[in-house]
Design an enzyme around this catalytic site. Structure first.
Site, PDB file in Angstrom:
ATOM      1  N   GLU A 166       3.340  13.431  18.270  1.00  0.00           N
ATOM      2  CA  GLU A 166       4.366  13.360  17.238  1.00  0.00           C
ATOM      3  C   GLU A 166       5.704  13.340  17.769  1.00  0.00           C
ATOM      4  O   GLU A 166       6.097  13.642  18.745  1.00  0.00           O
ATOM      5  CB  GLU A 166       4.163  14.131  16.027  1.00  0.00           C
ATOM      6  CG  GLU A 166       2.584  14.121  15.450  1.00  0.00           C
ATOM      7  CD  GLU A 166       2.470  14.854  14.283  1.00  0.00           C
ATOM      8  OE1 GLU A 166       3.312  15.879  14.173  1.00  0.00           O
ATOM      9  OE2 GLU A 166       1.313  14.677  13.523  1.00  0.00           O
ATOM     10  N   ASN A 167       6.698  12.764  17.036  1.00  0.00           N
ATOM     11  CA  ASN A 167       8.225  12.809  16.965  1.00  0.00           C
ATOM     12  C   ASN A 167       8.755  13.269  15.672  1.00  0.00           C
ATOM     13  O   ASN A 167       8.494  12.811  14.782  1.00  0.00           O
ATOM     14  CB  ASN A 167       8.414  11.184  17.574  1.00  0.00           C
ATOM     15  CG  ASN A 167       9.685  11.154  18.323  1.00  0.00           C
ATOM     16  OD1 ASN A 167      10.745  10.963  17.558  1.00  0.00           O
ATOM     17  ND2 ASN A 167       9.645  11.154  19.630  1.00  0.00           N
ATOM     18  N   TYR A 169       9.679  10.215  12.706  1.00  0.00           N
ATOM     19  CA  TYR A 169       8.001  10.098  12.465  1.00  0.00           C
ATOM     20  C   TYR A 169       7.285   8.844  12.853  1.00  0.00           C
ATOM     21  O   TYR A 169       6.381   8.957  13.789  1.00  0.00           O
ATOM     22  CB  TYR A 169       7.852  10.388  11.054  1.00  0.00           C
ATOM     23  CG  TYR A 169       8.183  11.744  10.516  1.00  0.00           C
ATOM     24  CD1 TYR A 169       8.436  12.843  11.239  1.00  0.00           C
ATOM     25  CD2 TYR A 169       7.771  12.099   9.119  1.00  0.00           C
ATOM     26  CE1 TYR A 169       8.633  14.128  10.752  1.00  0.00           C
ATOM     27  CE2 TYR A 169       7.984  13.236   8.627  1.00  0.00           C
ATOM     28  CZ  TYR A 169       8.399  14.510   9.649  1.00  0.00           C
ATOM     29  OH  TYR A 169       8.362  15.720   9.052  1.00  0.00           O
ATOM     30  N   GLU A 188      -6.234   8.092  18.855  1.00  0.00           N
ATOM     31  CA  GLU A 188      -6.976   6.937  19.559  1.00  0.00           C
ATOM     32  C   GLU A 188      -6.230   5.596  20.000  1.00  0.00           C
ATOM     33  O   GLU A 188      -6.761   5.035  20.868  1.00  0.00           O
ATOM     34  CB  GLU A 188      -7.894   6.375  18.364  1.00  0.00           C
ATOM     35  CG  GLU A 188      -7.470   5.901  17.032  1.00  0.00           C
ATOM     36  CD  GLU A 188      -7.304   7.121  16.103  1.00  0.00           C
ATOM     37  OE1 GLU A 188      -6.514   8.159  16.424  1.00  0.00           O
ATOM     38  OE2 GLU A 188      -7.774   7.097  15.007  1.00  0.00           O
ATOM     39  N   CYS A 209      -6.928   5.685  10.888  1.00  0.00           N
ATOM     40  CA  CYS A 209      -5.715   5.113   9.966  1.00  0.00           C
ATOM     41  C   CYS A 209      -5.749   3.315  10.095  1.00  0.00           C
ATOM     42  O   CYS A 209      -6.481   3.007  11.219  1.00  0.00           O
ATOM     43  CB  CYS A 209      -4.440   5.507  10.307  1.00  0.00           C
ATOM     44  SG  CYS A 209      -3.500   4.924  11.900  1.00  0.00           S
ATOM     45  N   CYS A 224      -4.650   2.237  13.204  1.00  0.00           N
ATOM     46  CA  CYS A 224      -5.523   2.149  14.859  1.00  0.00           C
ATOM     47  C   CYS A 224      -6.823   1.442  14.500  1.00  0.00           C
ATOM     48  O   CYS A 224      -7.228   0.756  15.607  1.00  0.00           O
ATOM     49  CB  CYS A 224      -6.029   3.676  14.549  1.00  0.00           C
ATOM     50  SG  CYS A 224      -4.767   5.000  15.476  1.00  0.00           S
TER      51      CYS A 224
HETATM   52  N1  THU Z   1      -3.564  10.709  13.441  1.00  0.00           N
HETATM   53  C1  THU Z   1      -4.403  10.402  14.335  1.00  0.00           C
HETATM   54  O1  THU Z   1      -4.120  10.587  15.582  1.00  0.00           O
HETATM   55  N2  THU Z   1      -5.358   9.390  14.153  1.00  0.00           N
HETATM   56  C2  THU Z   1      -5.666   8.837  12.878  1.00  0.00           C
HETATM   57  O2  THU Z   1      -6.515   8.041  12.918  1.00  0.00           O
HETATM   58  C3  THU Z   1      -4.962   9.378  11.798  1.00  0.00           C
HETATM   59  C4  THU Z   1      -3.899  10.253  12.019  1.00  0.00           C
HETATM   60  C5  THU Z   1      -2.416  11.457  13.648  1.00  0.00           C
HETATM   61  C6  THU Z   1      -1.053  10.961  13.147  1.00  0.00           C
HETATM   62  C7  THU Z   1      -0.177  12.076  12.798  1.00  0.00           C
HETATM   63  O3  THU Z   1       0.127  12.524  14.150  1.00  0.00           O
HETATM   64  C8  THU Z   1      -1.318  13.086  12.523  1.00  0.00           C
HETATM   65  O4  THU Z   1      -2.623  12.676  12.637  1.00  0.00           O
HETATM   66  C9  THU Z   1      -1.248  13.129  10.861  1.00  0.00           C
HETATM   67  O5  THU Z   1      -1.153  11.936  10.298  1.00  0.00           O
END
Ligand code: THU
Length: 167
Positions: free
Chosen positions: A74-75, A78, A85, A122, A125
């Site tokens: 994260e950053n 955002y 993934e 998400c 991804c």
């Molecule tokens: N996140 C993932 O790494 N993969 C996903 O498929 C959904 C969300 C992460 C992004 C963010 O750092 C955190 O989960 C909350 O959304």
């Protein structure tokens, strides 16, 4: 009308089905899958998630047997962060461009999602997962390990992104 798709009279309603397997615990999977899941849990520990406190780990088994790991990064700005993934898939593309992805595994830890909820990648991804599949001209298995230890297994990224944008 809420949630109702309007079809013109000349059009037929279409239905899509997606295929996946469900296991009540990841211990039911093969030894190879279980060791990949363990790697994803290891990756989870390297997550940098101070803003969401949702730690995601991904592991990839390549066709030559190599196992790669990625975690969400994260950053403070955002949108500059990246999902686990995508970190793993982009690492695979950058460092092993001639190997194919055989299996992608994703795990997570955190209270952003209820324990019994499917760990569903998400939208961004999914699009990247699909691009990998199209690029290597071969589908690959996707193991989604939920926080209650149940697992959903997909045979193709297409099943996670029906009607996807792209060729
Ligand atoms: N996140 C993932 O790494 N993969 C996903 O498929 C959904 C969300 C992460 C992004 C963010 O750092 C955190 O989960 C909350 O959304």
């Amino acid at each position: 009308m809420k949630n109702k798709i309007h079809f013109f009279e000349s059009q037929m309603e279409q239905k899509l089905t997606i295929a996946y397997e469900y296991f009540t615990t990841w211990k039911e999977l093969s030894e190879i899958d279980q060791s990949l899941i363990v790697k994803a849990f290891e990756a989870c520990e390297t997550a940098y998630a101070p803003y969401s406190n949702f730690r995601v780990g991904a592991s990839i088994q390549l066709s030559d047997g190599t196992i790669l790991k990625g975690s969400n990064q994260e950053n403070v700005a955002y949108p500059s962060g990246l999902c686990a993934e995508r970190v793993a898939l982009f690492y695979a593309g950058a460092n092993f461009p001639n190997e194919k992805v055989d299996t992608l595994c994703i795990v997570a830890k955190g209270d952003l999602l209820p324990m019994d909820k499917i760990l569903s990648p998400c939208g961004g991804c999914r699009q990247v997962m699909l691009e990998t599949e199209n690029r290597q001209k071969r589908s690959y298995r996707i193991l989604l390990v939920n926080q209650d230890d149940t697992v959903t297994v997909f045979q193709s990224a297409h099943d996670l992104l029906p009607l996807a944008f792209g060729v």
